[in-house]
Structures are given as structure tokens and as C-alpha cells.
Design a protein around this motif. Structure first.
Motif, PDB file in Angstrom:
ATOM      1  N   LEU A  19       0.863  -1.182   0.000  1.00  0.00           N
ATOM      2  CA  LEU A  19       0.000   0.000   0.000  1.00  0.00           C
ATOM      3  C   LEU A  19       0.893   1.224   0.000  1.00  0.00           C
ATOM      4  N   LEU A  53      -5.269   6.417   5.383  1.00  0.00           N
ATOM      5  CA  LEU A  53      -6.006   5.157   5.387  1.00  0.00           C
ATOM      6  C   LEU A  53      -7.368   5.374   6.037  1.00  0.00           C
ATOM      7  N   VAL A  85     -14.637   1.649   4.515  1.00  0.00           N
ATOM      8  CA  VAL A  85     -14.491   1.633   3.066  1.00  0.00           C
ATOM      9  C   VAL A  85     -15.895   1.571   2.464  1.00  0.00           C
ATOM     10  N   TYR A 112     -10.168   8.970   9.129  1.00  0.00           N
ATOM     11  CA  TYR A 112      -8.928   8.276   8.784  1.00  0.00           C
ATOM     12  C   TYR A 112      -8.238   7.805  10.065  1.00  0.00           C
ATOM     13  N   ASN A 161      -8.591  -2.186   9.479  1.00  0.00           N
ATOM     14  CA  ASN A 161      -9.311  -2.435   8.229  1.00  0.00           C
ATOM     15  C   ASN A 161      -8.535  -1.761   7.104  1.00  0.00           C
ATOM     16  N   VAL A 162      -7.760  -2.562   6.393  1.00  0.00           N
ATOM     17  CA  VAL A 162      -6.937  -2.042   5.296  1.00  0.00           C
ATOM     18  C   VAL A 162      -7.662  -2.360   3.996  1.00  0.00           C
ATOM     19  N   TRP A 163      -8.560  -1.453   3.623  1.00  0.00           N
ATOM     20  CA  TRP A 163      -9.330  -1.599   2.392  1.00  0.00           C
ATOM     21  C   TRP A 163     -10.000  -2.973   2.318  1.00  0.00           C
ATOM     22  N   GLY A 164     -10.698  -3.315   3.408  1.00  0.00           N
ATOM     23  CA  GLY A 164     -11.450  -4.561   3.445  1.00  0.00           C
ATOM     24  C   GLY A 164     -10.670  -5.756   3.932  1.00  0.00           C
ATOM     25  N   ARG A 165      -9.403  -5.603   4.290  1.00  0.00           N
ATOM     26  CA  ARG A 165      -8.581  -6.709   4.785  1.00  0.00           C
ATOM     27  C   ARG A 165      -8.354  -6.518   6.276  1.00  0.00           C
TER      28      ARG A 165
END
Length: 731
Positions: free
Chosen positions: A268, A273, A277, A318, A331-335
Motif C-alpha cells: 500500500l 487510510l 471503506v 482516517y 481495516n486495510v481496504w477490506g482486509r
């Protein structure tokens, strides 16, 4: 009226002059070399400092790294602007005591646009006219004085504590410090700066201050992403960098070796962040500034109005440093990623700012078995290491040897580091049963060679029976991918059965060096350790008493001497232990408790052998040999050392075997090694003093143990069984 420049009208400048030497321009002043010409306008002077007590040192040594510092200012007139008439420049003046040099440094002012820093480089500065032929000294500087340097007048307002103490020691009174006046224009600019309003008053965070305070501060966290729920997913590790300067995040994946994944530079890229999302935002929703209206001409001269309330802007949360902690899930873009650990700087940052201490979280990860590398089987060419080298690299290298072992166990002088055993073949063939072999094991590389000595009328050619090489142990597949086990020196001992290239050998004996080496390194050969052999013997005998064991040995001792011959002792021990003791262990006891045999070749037979060799060579130069021996006898004692006698015989080219000659000379020598060479000449003179011997001399020499190279202390003849039983049942 000036006189014409004619003879008789000019004056001689040398009239009245007594010295006509060249002018002296260089000398030492204040212990410093400098130009001291006779020019009256150039009279350099130095600071006059009172001398102290003790050893006198030059100024550049006594005042090294000692500097006087003054706070000063000077005014500069401004005629090109109506808003200011003059400017005040605040400076620092440094006076170096070692060479009276001066340096002036101006204090820095932000956004002044004026050259700042060092305005006068370090150098000696002359006084203003009319005293420009002299230089400034320490007497010219004091608080309250004004100093003119290069047309600028510097007002000395104050000094540091070292300068005050130094000037006071010179006997000079320190002036009162004065204040530096304010610069009118700088004060006016400061008032305007304080009255200025920011362009975006709705921004509550000072981003510039945050950047300047944390420009190089980065928090580091270690993340773990459990992706095993997806097809072909696994546990993946990441490193998160949180930049405190702008609250942005970047994530990098930790790719293990042979993972099969592409080594991307970043998982990333650096960005803010979001916590949640959603869908893609509409155009303009993420704009930093919203323009409400534009009027006027486009481009230059145009005006616009900004939305200070950010009406209609998308509100997005953020991640900040307050949201990150060890044990939380990001939560890293849905992960969903678990924060497992952080570095020491991050732990100290959270402990200082939030009072929180983090501890590492250990996650049990599934461990998959690593498949073993399949090596193709051995093809029979070269050694196993050579064939394996073709599988390890496209450009195979020669196998590496154990160089340290080679240097330690290689032959060094009389230390041969080779174990030799006498062996016979285990076979039913009547011819091969009588064959004898010498098995040599080289300790440098654990290689083994087999040699068959000469046996008369056997019909078998003697010589090398087996090349020196590593020998494999039996019962292994030769053409397999696994490297077989090889015989080493530890596997060899008297009484052992070994199979070398499908030939079964039985080790029946060893030489004295081998026995001594195995006893010296008894930790590797337990059968040569007398303490372990006795401990084993005591365990094998079990509950037998000393009287029962003594009766068994005494029954074989017909003379009642307390000793048995080696053969009887071996048979008795084997019968009492039921064959539980090996041949090597019995030999170890016999060598430790045995008495050595007394044997040797009769002197008459040795003398006859020497005379027979001289007679066959037709040697009769005994008188020349006497002269050669007498020449070495400088003291005329009639005696020489055995080594000198041997050298004289070799110099005369006497055709006697060297070993026979050395052995015969040693028989004639006394305890100090001295030989009566006249007796030696008489003993070898076959013409005048022949010795009649009727026996076969070569056969006598061939089967004598001493003649074969063994010493008298090597052959065990009797073993004292009473001493063995006393040590065995002691206590």
C-alpha cells in the motif's frame, strides 16, 4: 627652485652610513614569526599580556582555543526607502588571543533577504587612519567601546563570562553592559505578521507545525493477515509505517524465501487510510477546498471565493496514531489485519504520549512440512561427493576436504598417524586361510588400504591388495541417493570383523604404535581403557567371589608364580566370562598387567651375518676404515660414538644393509652409546677373525621379533592375574 639633476647638484644617500648590510625583514614578535621591516609606516604590534609564573610558552600554545566574545551591533543607513532610515545589525565579535585575529558573525534574521553569517573573516585588522600601520590588540576591546572596522562602527554592548574574567585579570575595569536598540523595520514587520489572518480560518490543525515537529518520526507496526479462509490463502506478514508528520500510512509485505510471490515494492503506497471503506465518492466530494464563485477575468486578475464551511464535503474518518495499538485489528481496504508488535521507538512514543505499554502478541501459525530434496541415485562415476556436486550447482566445484583434520592428523615427523592391523581372511578356502594382510587406516582422511606381504612358496604374488580409499560398510545399496556410511578409525580394533569390498577380514593383531594411540585416545576406543575393561569384567563375573576367580586362574598356574602366559590367560578369561570380553579388551589387560618378553638375536649370529655380507662384497679395506675412524677420534681415546662409527662405515661404502649395520653397532655400544672402534674392526674382519656359523642366517633374522622392528618391551609374555584380581575386588 629645484636644482637640476646634474653631477655636483645631488646628495649621496650613503653619507654618514656605517652599515651596508641588507635590511632584516623577518623576526619573532610575541613568539610568532612575522615581517618586522624597518619601514616606519609598518610597525605591527601585538597584545601586551603580563607574563605569569612558571615555564614560558609561545602565545600560540599558551592561548590556544581561547577566544574573547563580545555582543555588538552597528547601524546601516538606508536612503533608498521611505519606510526606514537605518537598520540595526546585531553581531558577535570574536577576538583570538593566540594571534590577535578578529572574526565578526552577524546573527541570522528570518526572511531578511540580507547576507548573513560571517561578515568579516578571521584575520588581523588594522586600526582606522591615521593609525592604519598598527593592528587591533586586546587593549582596544572592552564593554562600552566603539570599534571602527572597515568603515563600520561596532558598539560593544556585552561579553561572556570568560571574557569578563580574562579582561579583569589584565587589570582593566569592565564597562557596564548596554542594551541593543531595536530595529524599527524589523519591529514593524513583526507587528504586521502578528496581525495577519490565515487564508483558511476553518482549519483547526496546524499542519506546518506538525510537519516541523515530526518530520522524521515514523511509527512501525508488525501486522498479520489471516487469509486462510480464501482459496490458496495463507498467513501473510506486513510492516506498517505511520508518518507522524502528515498522518499517512504505508504498508510493505514481508515475503519469505521461496514463497512464490512477486516481490512488489509496496503493498500500500503512502496515503491516508480510511477506517470505513464505502463506494467511490462523487467528483468534488474529496476536494480539499471548495470554490463557491469566480468573478473577474480568467487567469491574471481573477478572483474567487472559497467555502469556509465546506458545505457538502464528504466527511471521512482516517486512522490516526490514537487508533493504533498492539492487539487491535485494522481495516486495510477490506482486509482485517492484526497488529502483533511494534518497535522500541513506537513503544516509547505511546508510553510518553498516552501512558500505554504494549506487549508482543504471538500467533500460532500453521507449519507445513518442508519437502525433502530428492537427489538422484549415485551413477558409479567418481565419488559420492562429486556426483552430489552436479546436483547442487550448474558449475560443480570439487568437494571440500576437512582441511583442519588433514593438518592435524597428517604425517608429522615420526608421528605417522596411521593405524596398522594384521588381518586374515574369513573363508573356507584352504589356500586363502593362510594368507596374511596388513590393513592400514590413515587418520587424516579415514581411508583404508590393504597390503599382502611376501610369503615364500605360497604361489601368491605379494603387494598391494586393495587401493587406498574410503571403504563402505556392508549391507548398503551402492546406487542410491543417500550417501552410504564408511568405515572410520573408530570401527577398527583387534578382534573386529570388517568387510572390505566383499572380502571378510578378521583383525588379529596391531603394531605397537596402534596400541599406544588407542590407549592414549581411550575415549574413542573404550576397549583400550583399562578402567572400563575392569568395570565390564567385574559386571560379567557377577556374584563370583575373589576366591572363586583366583581358584580358576590358579588351576592353570602349574608353578604357582601368580602369572600365566598370554595364551593361558586369554583362554581362562574367555572361559570365565563366557566370551563376553572381546579380544581387544583382553589384550588391554595383558598389556597393563603383563611382563614383557626377553628375546633377541645372539650376537654371534649378527656378527656372522655382518662378516658374510662383507665376504660376499669382497671387502678388505679394513686398514683404510681404521684410519677413517682414527681421524674422527680427535682425543685419541680409541672410542667413538655409535653414530660416528656408522657414518664412517657409510663413507667407506661398506656393502652391509643399513639396518643390520645399525643393529650390530648398537650391540657393541655401552649405555652412553660409546663404541670401542678397535673391537668393532676386529668383529667385522672376516679375513683374520672369521666366525663359523652353520645355521641359516637369513631364516634366523626373518622370524626374530626384534629384527622385524619391534622393541623388547612390546611383546607380552606373562600376565600377573593376582594383581588383576586385587584391583578388581578392591574395597
Amino acid at each position: 627652485m629645484a636644482l637640476p639633476f646634474l653631477p655636483g647638484n645631488s646628495f649621496n644617500p650613503n653619507l654618514g652610513k656605517e652599515k651596508f648590510h641588507k635590511e632584516h625583514h623577518f623576526d619573532f614578535k610575541n613568539e610568532v614569526p612575522m615581517n618586522t621591516g624597518d619601514d616606519k609606516k609598518y610597525k605591527p604590534n601585538h597584545s601586551t599580556i603580563p607574563r605569569g609564573t612558571g615555564h614560558m610558552a609561545p602565545a600560540w600554545v599558551a592561548f590556544d582555543k581561547q577566544v574573547l566574545q563580545f555582543h555588538c551591533y552597528y547601524k546601516e543607513a538606508v536612503v533608498e526607502r521611505s519606510s526606514e532610515n537605518f537598520r540595526v545589525h546585531v553581531c558577535r565579535l570574536y577576538f583570538y588571543l593566540e594571534d590577535d585575529t578578529i572574526q565578526i558573525v552577524a546573527n541570522s534574521t528570518n526572511n531578511s533577504g540580507i547576507p548573513q553569517g560571517t561578515i568579516v573573516k578571521r584575520s588581523r585588522i588594522s586600526r582606522p587612519p591615521p593609525n592604519d600601520y598598527t593592528f587591533f590588540t586586546v587593549e582596544d576591546f572592552n564593554v562600552g567601546n566603539e570599534v571602527e572596522i572597515y568603515g563600520k562602527v561596532f558598539k560593544l554592548c556585552d561579553c561572556d563570562q570568560f571574557t569578563r574574567n580574562f579582561i579583569r585579570k589584565l587589570g582593566v575595569r569592565i564597562g557596564d553592559p548596554c542594551e541593543i536598540p531595536d530595529d524599527p523595520y524589523s519591529k514593524h514587520r513583526q507587528q504586521e505578521t502578528e496581525a495577519m489572518q490565515p487564508l483558511r480560518p476553518y482549519e483547526r490543525i496546524d499542519k506546518l507545525g506538525q510537519y516541523l515537529e515530526h518530520s522524521s518520526h515514523v511509527l512501525r507496526f508488525y501486522l498479520l493477515w489471516d487469509d486462510t479462509s480464501n482459496l490458496f490463502g495463507d498467513m501473510r506478514e506486513f510492516i506498517l509505517h505511520y508518518f507522524l508528520a502528515d498522518d499517512e500510512v504505508e504498508i510493505k509485505e514481508v515475503i519469505p524465501e521461496n514463497a512464490g510471490r512477486d516481490a512488489l515494492p509496496m503493498f500500500l503506497n503512502k496515503c491516508k487510510l480510511p477506517k470505513l471503506v464505502g463506494g467511490l465518492p462523487l467528483p468534488g466530494q474529496e476536494a480539499a477546498r471548495t470554490v463557491l464563485n469566480v468573478f473577474g477575468p480568467m487567469g491574471k486578475g481573477g478572483r474567487y471565493i472559497l467555502d469556509s464551511l465546506k458545505t457538502g464535503a464528504l466527511k471521512q474518518e482516517y486512522y490516526t496514531d490514537a487508533d493504533l495499538s498492539v492487539g487491535s485489528i485494522m481495516n486495510v481496504w477490506g482486509r482485517k489485519m492484526l497488529i502483533c508488535d511494534c518497535d522500541e521507538f513506537t513503544k516509547q512514543y505511546y508510553k510518553t504520549k498516552y501512558g500505554t505499554e504494549f506487549k508482543k502478541i504471538t500467533v500460532d501459525r500453521p507449519r507445513f512440512p518442508v519437502p525433502e530434496r530428492e537427489v538422484p541415485p549415485y551413477n558409479g562415476f567418481g565419488s559420492y561427493e562429486d556426483s552430489l556436486g552436479n546436483c547442487d550447482s550448474l558449475l560443480p566445484k570439487p568437494p571440500r576436504r576437512d582441511f583442519m583434520k588433514f593438518m592435524e592428523k597428517d604425517r608429522n615427523g615420526l608421528e605417522c598417524n596411521t593405524l596398522r592391523f594384521a588381518a586374515c581372511l574369513l573363508t573356507k578356502s584352504k589356500i586363502d586361510k593362510d594368507r596374511r594382510f596388513v590393513v592400514s587406516c590413515f587418520l587424516a582422511d579415514d581411508t583404508i588400504s590393504v597390503f599382502e606381504p611376501l610369503r615364500h612358496n605360497s604361489g601368491i604374488e605379494p603387494g598391494k591388495f586393495m587401493e587406498r580409499a574410503r571403504q563402505e560398510k556392508p549391507g548398503q545399496d551402492k546406487f542410491s541417493s543417500k550417501t552410504p556410511d564408511f568405515y572410520t578409525a573408530i570401527d577398527l580394533a583387534v578382534g573386529q570383523k570388517i568387510t572390505l569390498q566383499d572380502f571378510p577380514f578378521y583383525l588379529v593383531d596391531a603394531d605397537e604404535y596402534t596400541y599406544n594411540y588407542m590407549e592414549k585416545h581411550s575415549s574413542q576406543w573404550p576397549q583400550s581403557n583399562i578402567d572400563m575393561v575392569l568395570y565390564k569384567l567385574k559386571g560379567v563375573l557377577g556374584e563370583k567371589s575373589k576366591e572363586e576367580a583366583h581358584a580358576a586362574f590358579k588351576a592353570k598356574d602349574a608353578k604357582g608364580t601368580g602369572s600365566l602366559s598370554f595364551e593361558l590367560f586369554r583362554d581362562t578369561v574367555s572361559a570365565q566370562t563366557g566370551g563376553m570380553l572381546t579380544e581387544a579388551e583382553i589384550i588391554t589387560m595383558a598389556r597393563y598387567y603383563g611382563s614383557k618378553a626377553s628375546f633377541g638375536i645372539p650376537t654371534d649370529i649378527l656378527r656372522a651375518a655382518v662378516q658374510e655380507s662383507l665376504r660376499k662384497a669382497n671387502f678388505e679395506q679394513f686398514e683404510d676404515l681404521r684410519k677413517a675412524l682414527k681421524l674422527r677420534d680427535s682425543e685419541r681415546t680409541g672410542k667413538l660414538h655409535a653414530a660416528d662409527v656408522r657414518k664412517s662405515c657409510l663413507a667407506m661404502h661398506i656393502r652391509i644393509p643399513v639396518d643390520l649395520l645399525s643393529h650390530f653397532i648398537s650391540r657393541l655400544a655401552d649405555s652412553a652409546g660409546i663404541v670401542d672402534y678397535m673391537q668393532f674392526l676386529q668383529e667385522i674382519n672376516w679375513r683374520d677373525y672369521p666366525v663359523p656359523i652353520s645355521c641359516n642366517i637369513p631364516s634366523v633374522l626373518r622370524f626374530d621379533a626384534e629384527w622385524l622392528g619391534a622393541s623388547q618391551d612390546e611383546v607380552v609374555k606373562f600376565v600377573n592375574y593376582e594383581t588383576i584380581l586385587g584391583d578388581l575386588f578392591r574395597g
